[in-house]
Design a protein around this motif. Structure first.
Motif, PDB file in Angstrom:
ATOM      1  N   ARG A  79       0.843  -1.203   0.000  1.00  0.00           N
ATOM      2  CA  ARG A  79       0.000   0.000   0.000  1.00  0.00           C
ATOM      3  C   ARG A  79       0.869   1.241   0.000  1.00  0.00           C
ATOM      4  O   ARG A  79       1.926   1.300   0.624  1.00  0.00           O
ATOM      5  CB  ARG A  79      -0.915   0.007   1.228  1.00  0.00           C
ATOM      6  N   ARG A  80       0.405   2.239  -0.716  1.00  0.00           N
ATOM      7  CA  ARG A  80       1.097   3.522  -0.882  1.00  0.00           C
ATOM      8  C   ARG A  80       2.423   3.370  -1.628  1.00  0.00           C
ATOM      9  O   ARG A  80       3.270   4.271  -1.587  1.00  0.00           O
ATOM     10  CB  ARG A  80       1.333   4.202   0.469  1.00  0.00           C
ATOM     11  N   ALA A  81       2.622   2.224  -2.290  1.00  0.00           N
ATOM     12  CA  ALA A  81       3.840   2.045  -3.074  1.00  0.00           C
ATOM     13  C   ALA A  81       3.786   2.942  -4.307  1.00  0.00           C
ATOM     14  O   ALA A  81       2.732   3.150  -4.914  1.00  0.00           O
ATOM     15  CB  ALA A  81       3.991   0.593  -3.508  1.00  0.00           C
ATOM     16  N   ARG A  82       4.929   3.483  -4.669  1.00  0.00           N
ATOM     17  CA  ARG A  82       5.010   4.338  -5.838  1.00  0.00           C
ATOM     18  C   ARG A  82       5.221   3.490  -7.079  1.00  0.00           C
ATOM     19  O   ARG A  82       5.771   2.390  -7.027  1.00  0.00           O
ATOM     20  CB  ARG A  82       6.157   5.339  -5.682  1.00  0.00           C
ATOM     21  N   MET A  83       4.794   4.019  -8.209  1.00  0.00           N
ATOM     22  CA  MET A  83       5.007   3.342  -9.484  1.00  0.00           C
ATOM     23  C   MET A  83       6.509   3.322  -9.783  1.00  0.00           C
ATOM     24  O   MET A  83       7.174   4.349  -9.722  1.00  0.00           O
ATOM     25  CB  MET A  83       4.257   4.099 -10.585  1.00  0.00           C
ATOM     26  N   PRO A  84       7.077   2.145 -10.079  1.00  0.00           N
ATOM     27  CA  PRO A  84       8.503   2.095 -10.427  1.00  0.00           C
ATOM     28  C   PRO A  84       8.804   2.925 -11.679  1.00  0.00           C
ATOM     29  O   PRO A  84       7.901   3.291 -12.440  1.00  0.00           O
ATOM     30  CB  PRO A  84       8.752   0.609 -10.676  1.00  0.00           C
ATOM     31  N   SER A  85      10.047   3.189 -11.902  1.00  0.00           N
ATOM     32  CA  SER A  85      10.454   3.969 -13.066  1.00  0.00           C
ATOM     33  C   SER A  85      10.172   3.184 -14.346  1.00  0.00           C
ATOM     34  O   SER A  85      10.117   1.950 -14.326  1.00  0.00           O
ATOM     35  CB  SER A  85      11.940   4.307 -12.984  1.00  0.00           C
ATOM     36  N   PRO A  86       9.990   3.858 -15.478  1.00  0.00           N
ATOM     37  CA  PRO A  86       9.745   3.154 -16.751  1.00  0.00           C
ATOM     38  C   PRO A  86      10.816   2.119 -17.077  1.00  0.00           C
ATOM     39  O   PRO A  86      10.527   1.097 -17.703  1.00  0.00           O
ATOM     40  CB  PRO A  86       9.737   4.287 -17.774  1.00  0.00           C
ATOM     41  N   ARG A  87      12.041   2.371 -16.648  1.00  0.00           N
ATOM     42  CA  ARG A  87      13.132   1.442 -16.917  1.00  0.00           C
ATOM     43  C   ARG A  87      12.859   0.058 -16.335  1.00  0.00           C
ATOM     44  O   ARG A  87      13.264  -0.962 -16.905  1.00  0.00           O
ATOM     45  CB  ARG A  87      14.427   2.022 -16.338  1.00  0.00           C
ATOM     46  N   ALA A  88      12.162   0.017 -15.207  1.00  0.00           N
ATOM     47  CA  ALA A  88      11.894  -1.259 -14.536  1.00  0.00           C
ATOM     48  C   ALA A  88      10.964  -2.157 -15.353  1.00  0.00           C
ATOM     49  O   ALA A  88      10.912  -3.364 -15.121  1.00  0.00           O
ATOM     50  CB  ALA A  88      11.290  -1.011 -13.158  1.00  0.00           C
ATOM     51  N   PHE A  89      10.230  -1.582 -16.298  1.00  0.00           N
ATOM     52  CA  PHE A  89       9.254  -2.351 -17.063  1.00  0.00           C
ATOM     53  C   PHE A  89       9.766  -2.766 -18.440  1.00  0.00           C
ATOM     54  O   PHE A  89       9.004  -3.293 -19.247  1.00  0.00           O
ATOM     55  CB  PHE A  89       7.962  -1.546 -17.219  1.00  0.00           C
ATOM     56  N   ARG A  90      11.035  -2.521 -18.726  1.00  0.00           N
ATOM     57  CA  ARG A  90      11.584  -2.926 -20.011  1.00  0.00           C
ATOM     58  C   ARG A  90      11.709  -4.449 -20.078  1.00  0.00           C
ATOM     59  O   ARG A  90      12.077  -5.103 -19.102  1.00  0.00           O
ATOM     60  CB  ARG A  90      12.963  -2.293 -20.229  1.00  0.00           C
ATOM     61  N   LEU A  91      11.404  -4.996 -21.247  1.00  0.00           N
ATOM     62  CA  LEU A  91      11.488  -6.440 -21.443  1.00  0.00           C
ATOM     63  C   LEU A  91      12.955  -6.866 -21.483  1.00  0.00           C
ATOM     64  O   LEU A  91      13.723  -6.400 -22.320  1.00  0.00           O
ATOM     65  CB  LEU A  91      10.797  -6.843 -22.749  1.00  0.00           C
ATOM     66  N   THR A  92      13.339  -7.754 -20.571  1.00  0.00           N
ATOM     67  CA  THR A  92      14.710  -8.250 -20.502  1.00  0.00           C
ATOM     68  C   THR A  92      14.713  -9.763 -20.309  1.00  0.00           C
ATOM     69  O   THR A  92      13.707 -10.364 -19.927  1.00  0.00           O
ATOM     70  CB  THR A  92      15.480  -7.615 -19.323  1.00  0.00           C
TER      71      THR A  92
END
Length: 420
Positions: A79-92
């Protein structure tokens, strides 16, 4: 009353008790020292290989911190967690490795307009115990929604609109090209890939079935409406006349499969009006017809790619499932249904899944303020059996049913209820 005894007579008893107590303390101290020395000097024993293999890989181990990709599906972030940076969602490769099981990853993709289809797709798989899945988000709105619902999602970088793309539109063709690019991005990671469209649902775990054909480079569904087999084996490829359907297909990371994926990518990029499914069929049939030993598979594409056609009776299209009920006729259990062959676009697909009670709706959908009204339609036998079968008699039958529905709608409107 007990007789009184002198102190002198009891002295030997007390000496014995006192000695026993001191001896006990000495033995305990010696045991403690030996145990401490043993724990300090003994090496840590590794877990048996069988215990490691049998561990629940869907949950992080004590030594492995929980991340957005090894977290159990449907478990939202704190709860109250912030959205991770866009870099965290890159397909790797690491992202895929965190979710893959037994070398297999199951993938779908879409934009926000298909959120409810995606949630339905994920729900069916997790209910079947399949959690080695990832969802590609074509817009940031879908990315955010899935992340906070606890669905493993990655950013495709498509910058797609959030609205529904009608079939055949430029946006529709762009989505098709994005799928081809995604396959090309995933295959080099070295995992088997079960690629699915979002307008389908899984009714049975397909992974054991796909594992039955380890020599296949590619297993594809089709638009076949005439069964070529009556059991759960692959279609007889010699008799398949329907197009190969790319809504459900399984890729192995072999060299022939990678070459096909690259040629397919080059082809759809060269012409933005080319339908990805037509391009796929043209490539696969360039060289087609030489049987692989065992006869379940056929050499295709470059003459080296081994292709199998999934049976349409259990990897169903909209027609074989909803209209023909082919699996019922053959007494088989269906693995999947893909909502092809229906009218009204996305709304028609959603309606068909709901009608079959296969769609995942929020409780609010069933919470009509005034309640529901249902009715049982009735058709006179005379309209079904008597007279000649003509256009006029057909419309007489249709109009009779339409009048019943019109009456039911009128009653529901007066009672402020929803016609079910």
């Amino acid at each position: 009353m007990a007789a009184w005894c002198s102190a002198e007579s009891t002295k030997p008893v007390f000496v014995g008790i006192y000695g026993a107590v001191l001896g006990g303390f000495a033995v305990s101290a010696l045991f403690f020292l030996l145990s401490s020395f043993s724990s300090l000097s003994a090496p840590t024993l590794p877990l048996p290989a069988a215990a490691i293999a049998g561990a629940n890989l869907s949950a992080p181990t004590l030594a492995q911190a929980e991340t957005m990709y090894n977290r159990p599906i449907w478990k939202p972030p704190p709860r109250r967690a912030r959205m991770p940076s866009p870099r965290a969602f890159r397909l790797t490769r690491d992202m895929v490795a965190a979710r893959a099981r037994d070398g297999v990853i199951v993938v779908t993709f879409g934009n926000y307009a298909f959120l409810d289809f995606i949630l339905t797709w994920v729900r069916h798989l997790t209910d079947l115990g399949v959690d080695n899945l990832l969802v590609g988000a074509m817009d940031t709105k879908l990315l955010r929604e899935l992340y906070f619902r606890g669905v493993p999602v990655f950013d495709m970088g498509s910058r797609m609109v959030t609205e529904d793309a009608g079939w055949g539109s430029p946006t529709f063709h762009k989505m098709g090209r994005e799928k081809v690019l995604l396959i090309n991005a995933l295959l080099p990671f070295g995992y088997e890939l079960l690629m699915c469209d979002t307008d389908m649902v899984w009714l049975k775990n397909p992974l054991p079935y796909l594992a039955r054909y380890p020599d296949a480079d590619l297993l594809t569904s089709s638009d076949q409406v005439i069964p070529t087999v009556t059991d759960d084996s692959l279609e007889n490829w010699r008799e398949v006349t329907g197009a190969f359907n790319i809504g459900i297909f399984h890729w192995r990371p072999t060299e022939p499969a990678k070459r096909l994926a690259k040629d397919w990518k080059d082809l759809v990029i060269s012409d933005d009006k080319l339908w990805d499914q037509n391009a796929f069929n043209d490539l696969v049939r360039k060289k087609f017809g030489q049987p692989v030993q065992g006869d379940d598979l056929v050499y295709s594409y470059d003459g080296k790619l081994k292709l199998g056609v999934l049976p349409a009776s259990i990897f169903c299209s909209g027609h074989t499932y909803f209209v023909q009920g082919m699996y019922k006729q053959l007494h088989l259990e269906p693995y999947a249904v893909h909502t092809t062959f229906q009218y009204a676009g996305t709304e028609g697909k959603r309606h068909r899944l709901r009608e079959a009670m296969l769609f995942f709706d929020q409780p609010s959908y069933y919470d009509s303020p005034g309640g529901f009204l249902s009715f049982k339609p009735n058709i006179p036998k005379s309209l079904l059996l008597d007279g000649a079968h003509t256009v006029e008699s057909h419309f007489e039958l249709v109009n009779y049913q339409l009048k019943q529905i019109r009456t039911a709608l009128a009653v529901a409107s007066l009672l402020k209820r929803t016609l079910a």
